[in-house]
Design a protein around this motif. Structure first.
Motif, mmCIF file in Angstrom:
data_model
loop_
_atom_site.group_PDB
_atom_site.id
_atom_site.type_symbol
_atom_site.label_atom_id
_atom_site.label_comp_id
_atom_site.label_asym_id
_atom_site.label_seq_id
_atom_site.Cartn_x
_atom_site.Cartn_y
_atom_site.Cartn_z
ATOM 1 N N TRP A 1 -5.811 2.232 -6.237
ATOM 2 C CA TRP A 1 -5.006 2.956 -5.244
ATOM 3 C C TRP A 1 -3.704 3.384 -5.900
ATOM 4 O O TRP A 1 -2.878 2.558 -6.247
ATOM 5 C CB TRP A 1 -4.743 2.047 -4.043
ATOM 6 C CG TRP A 1 -3.867 2.603 -2.956
ATOM 7 C CD1 TRP A 1 -2.556 2.301 -2.733
ATOM 8 C CD2 TRP A 1 -4.233 3.531 -1.931
ATOM 9 N NE1 TRP A 1 -2.076 2.975 -1.645
ATOM 10 C CE2 TRP A 1 -3.091 3.743 -1.125
ATOM 11 C CE3 TRP A 1 -5.413 4.207 -1.614
ATOM 12 C CZ2 TRP A 1 -3.101 4.598 -0.027
ATOM 13 C CZ3 TRP A 1 -5.418 5.059 -0.523
ATOM 14 C CH2 TRP A 1 -4.282 5.247 0.257
ATOM 15 N N LEU B 1 0.829 -1.206 0.000
ATOM 16 C CA LEU B 1 0.000 0.000 0.000
ATOM 17 C C LEU B 1 0.865 1.259 0.000
ATOM 18 O O LEU B 1 0.483 2.288 -0.566
ATOM 19 C CB LEU B 1 -0.926 0.002 1.222
ATOM 20 C CG LEU B 1 -2.073 -1.006 1.207
ATOM 21 C CD1 LEU B 1 -2.795 -1.009 2.549
ATOM 22 C CD2 LEU B 1 -3.053 -0.700 0.081
ATOM 23 N N VAL C 1 -2.558 5.433 5.572
ATOM 24 C CA VAL C 1 -3.120 4.093 5.371
ATOM 25 C C VAL C 1 -2.047 3.018 5.539
ATOM 26 O O VAL C 1 -2.247 2.012 6.232
ATOM 27 C CB VAL C 1 -3.778 3.995 3.981
ATOM 28 C CG1 VAL C 1 -4.209 2.562 3.688
ATOM 29 C CG2 VAL C 1 -4.974 4.934 3.899
ATOM 30 N N CYS C 2 -0.896 3.232 4.915
ATOM 31 C CA CYS C 2 0.185 2.254 5.007
ATOM 32 C C CYS C 2 0.691 2.125 6.442
ATOM 33 O O CYS C 2 0.915 1.012 6.935
ATOM 34 C CB CYS C 2 1.322 2.658 4.073
ATOM 35 S SG CYS C 2 2.808 1.649 4.215
ATOM 36 N N PRO D 1 -2.056 10.571 2.179
ATOM 37 C CA PRO D 1 -3.022 9.461 2.304
ATOM 38 C C PRO D 1 -2.334 8.099 2.395
ATOM 39 O O PRO D 1 -2.711 7.256 3.213
ATOM 40 C CB PRO D 1 -3.869 9.591 1.029
ATOM 41 C CG PRO D 1 -3.741 11.026 0.634
ATOM 42 C CD PRO D 1 -2.354 11.417 1.000
ATOM 43 N N ALA E 1 -1.942 0.258 8.554
ATOM 44 C CA ALA E 1 -2.078 -1.141 8.148
ATOM 45 C C ALA E 1 -0.854 -1.964 8.549
ATOM 46 O O ALA E 1 -0.984 -3.052 9.132
ATOM 47 C CB ALA E 1 -2.302 -1.226 6.640
#
Length: 384
Positions: free
Chosen positions: A295, A274, A356-357, A352, A360
């Protein structure tokens, strides 16, 4: 800006200590002091990196990035010991600021030189005090005795990431060096556990990774439509070497962190990707041309394929060396990536992906540690 920085240096650490320790300033816990001190200085180092990337106040930015990292190391080493000598060290820093202020006025230096003087004084005072402290020397001696060969390249893989924001043009070189060090650490670590079998595991990952990347970049299967045409060297048959090294070193680290469970390894690898799908195309490593982006240009099938590849490699590792997950040292390679990759994404303005990365990778990593399933030499599941 320099005066604001100095005010923060004076005010923030005591405030954080009150919040973190939950007790009076005279008696915070030793472990908390070390981690808190290291965290504060690393935060200031990150501020310096952000300022440098922004192109403003280079002296201040470089000072923060360099001395913030060095002071963080000293804090992790003996922050609790330094706390007992805070008055003496404080006077030394004050003297350094006084000298720096005089030099700034006499030589008409920029105000940021004052911050440099303060940071230099703080580093020298703390380093000298720790080297003269018996307990600090004993800690260093114990650390050296416990250090294994594989830990050296793993530590270096973290250190070489520090100059990247200060030298954006060297991203390709430093990234390749970092992944090469992770791969070397993986080989040395696994050699201690399974001997020559690690060469078979590495060869399988390298061949499988090269094959699937050649197929994917030429046909669009299984990852989607993308191209390595603009990838910086070195490459092998058009595939960047850093990609092939990652399929071995980082997937092995994820495998260990997952306790040898292929499905969890797959999720850990997807979480890593990601961030990669945002960062690496921005640096020219590959270009997405898929008509169904999900993505940062990558389609859904890319992440499904990363999951499958991670799980399959984990299955191979599990069958070739079922005892490896009993030793979790290499898992730190994934944890370090979970720290540095989101920071790098943020520094390049990819917020972003950084969020997110980061969430996660770290959420899955720590869940994997708590609920890891281990395997005996004959491959049977055992409860740790």
């Amino acid at each position: 800006m320099s005066w604001l920085l100095l005010a923060l240096l004076v005010a923030l650490p005591p405030w954080f200590l009150r919040c973190w320790a939950g007790v009076g300033l005279a008696a915070p816990g030793p472990s908390r002091l070390r981690w808190l001190g290291g965290g504060v200085w690393l935060g200031l180092a990150l501020v310096g990196a952000v300022l440098w990337v922004g192109g403003s106040e280079r002296v201040l930015a470089g000072s923060l990035a360099l001395f913030g990292s060095l002071l963080a190391l000293l804090a992790f080493w003996g922050g609790d010991l330094l706390w007992t000598a805070r008055v003496q060290i404080g006077w030394t820093i004050a003297l350094a600021l006084l000298v720096g202020g005089g030099a700034t006025s006499l030589l008409a230096l920029p105000p940021s030189a004052l911050a440099l003087a303060g940071l230099l004084g703080a580093f020298l005072a703390q380093a000298v005090w720790l080297m003269e402290n018996r307990e600090a020397r004993a800690r260093l001696s114990r650390l050296l005795r416990r250090t294994r060969l594989w830990m050296v390249p793993l530590a270096l893989s973290a250190l070489v990431r520090v100059p990247v924001p200060l030298w954006p043009e060297g991203f390709a070189l430093m990234s390749l060096l970092q992944m090469s060090l992770v791969t070397l650490a993986a080989v040395l670590w696994a050699w201690e556990k399974v001997g020559p079998r690690i060469l078979l595991m590495g060869g399988a990952a390298f061949v499988l990774g090269l094959g699937v990347e050649l197929l994917g970049s030429r046909s669009g299967f299984p990852f989607g439509l993308y191209s390595y045409a603009s990838a910086p060297p070195p490459t092998l048959l058009g595939v960047p070497l850093i990609v092939l090294l990652g399929w071995f070193g980082m997937v092995l680290a994820a495998h260990v962190l997952a306790g040898g469970r292929p499905w969890l390894t797959g999720w850990l690898v997807v979480a890593w990707d990601l961030g990669l799908e945002a960062l690496m195309p921005s640096q020219g490593y590959w270009v997405w041309q898929d008509p169904h982006p999900l993505w940062y240009g990558a389609p859904l099938q890319n992440y499904l394929s990363w999951f499958a590849m991670g799980a399959f490699l984990s299955w191979i590792y599990r069958n070739l060396a079922p005892e490896l997950p009993h030793e979790s040292g290499l898992a730190w390679a994934y944890r370090l990536e979970g720290l540095f990759l989101p920071m790098g994404l943020a520094l390049f303005g990819l917020w972003p992906a950084a969020l997110v990365c980061g969430v996660a990778m770290n959420a899955l990593a720590w869940r994997g540690v708590r609920r890891a399933t281990w395997f005996s030499r004959d491959g049977r599941e055992v409860v740790p």
